[in-house]
Design a protein around this motif. Structure first.
Motif, PDB file in Angstrom:
ATOM      1  N   GLU A   9       0.779  -1.229   0.147  1.00 57.80           N
ATOM      2  CA  GLU A   9       0.071   0.192  -0.068  1.00 57.80           C
ATOM      3  C   GLU A   9       0.935   1.393   0.055  1.00 57.80           C
ATOM      4  O   GLU A   9       2.024   1.172   0.452  1.00 57.80           O
ATOM      5  N   SER A  58      -3.072   4.016  -2.474  1.00 61.06           N
ATOM      6  CA  SER A  58      -3.378   2.755  -3.344  1.00 61.06           C
ATOM      7  C   SER A  58      -2.891   1.515  -2.716  1.00 61.06           C
ATOM      8  O   SER A  58      -1.939   1.548  -2.109  1.00 61.06           O
ATOM      9  N   TYR A  59      -3.438   0.457  -3.181  1.00 64.67           N
ATOM     10  CA  TYR A  59      -3.272  -0.710  -2.657  1.00 64.67           C
ATOM     11  C   TYR A  59      -3.042  -1.572  -3.871  1.00 64.67           C
ATOM     12  O   TYR A  59      -3.752  -1.504  -4.826  1.00 64.67           O
ATOM     13  N   PHE A  60      -1.922  -2.425  -3.720  1.00 58.05           N
ATOM     14  CA  PHE A  60      -1.381  -3.384  -4.603  1.00 58.05           C
ATOM     15  C   PHE A  60      -1.902  -4.804  -4.569  1.00 58.05           C
ATOM     16  O   PHE A  60      -1.333  -5.161  -3.423  1.00 58.05           O
ATOM     17  N   CYS A 119      -2.005  -8.998  -5.622  1.00 60.49           N
ATOM     18  CA  CYS A 119      -1.289  -9.829  -6.482  1.00 60.49           C
ATOM     19  C   CYS A 119      -2.295 -10.939  -6.753  1.00 60.49           C
ATOM     20  O   CYS A 119      -2.862 -11.382  -5.637  1.00 60.49           O
ATOM     21  N   GLY A 121      -1.276  -8.302 -11.307  1.00 61.00           N
ATOM     22  CA  GLY A 121      -1.326  -7.140 -10.435  1.00 61.00           C
ATOM     23  C   GLY A 121      -2.456  -6.305 -10.696  1.00 61.00           C
ATOM     24  O   GLY A 121      -2.336  -5.681 -11.885  1.00 61.00           O
ATOM     25  N   GLU A 161      -3.579  -2.419  -9.099  1.00 64.26           N
ATOM     26  CA  GLU A 161      -3.414  -1.352  -8.163  1.00 64.26           C
ATOM     27  C   GLU A 161      -4.507  -0.510  -7.849  1.00 64.26           C
ATOM     28  O   GLU A 161      -5.232   0.083  -9.141  1.00 64.26           O
ATOM     29  N   HIS A 198      -6.576   2.756  -6.858  1.00 65.91           N
ATOM     30  CA  HIS A 198      -6.136   3.920  -6.447  1.00 65.91           C
ATOM     31  C   HIS A 198      -7.439   4.771  -5.620  1.00 65.91           C
ATOM     32  O   HIS A 198      -8.584   4.555  -6.377  1.00 65.91           O
TER      33      HIS A 198
END
Length: 116
Positions: free
Chosen positions: A49, A71-73, A75, A92, A94, A96
């Motif tokens: 994050e 933002s949070y990434f 997987c 992936g 992301e 936002h």
């Protein structure tokens, strides 16, 4: 200060992140192009994050104000067909957001994808 305020709505942010991930994956075409829906296991995890301030000197000239963004990434795992092969990262996403300080709310702005 803004980070602490965000933590008070963290559960709602987390729920929205996973809703956005599910929405993105459910909208994928089944034409074997990337990302290939058939390759996804359905399992995902939060990888990172980020939090940052978006504030440029010219903002005031065009009526924009300083923004707190985050933002949070996530997987998403790829299904492995070989025996003894572990699932691995494949897609992936992301997700936002921007923080709306005055109302104490957050707003989704975009979801970006990448191969990983």
């Amino acid at each position: 200060m803004d980070y602490d305020a965000l933590q008070h709505v963290r559960a709602a942010i987390d729920a929205d992140v996973w809703r956005r991930v599910a929405q993105y994956v459910s909208g994928l075409p089944s034409d074997n192009a990337f990302p290939d829906l058939d390759k996804l296991t359905g399992e995902c995890y939060l990888s990172a994050e980020r939090y940052w301030i978006q504030d440029e000197p010219w903002f005031a000239k065009v009526g924009r104000q300083r923004e707190v963004c985050f933002s949070y990434f996530v997987c998403c795992l790829e299904r492995q067909n070989a025996l003894n092969a572990a699932d691995r990262d494949y897609l992936g996403l992301e997700v936002h957001f921007r923080w709306l300080r005055e109302s104490g709310r957050f707003q989704w702005t975009a979801t970006d994808s990448s191969s990983i």
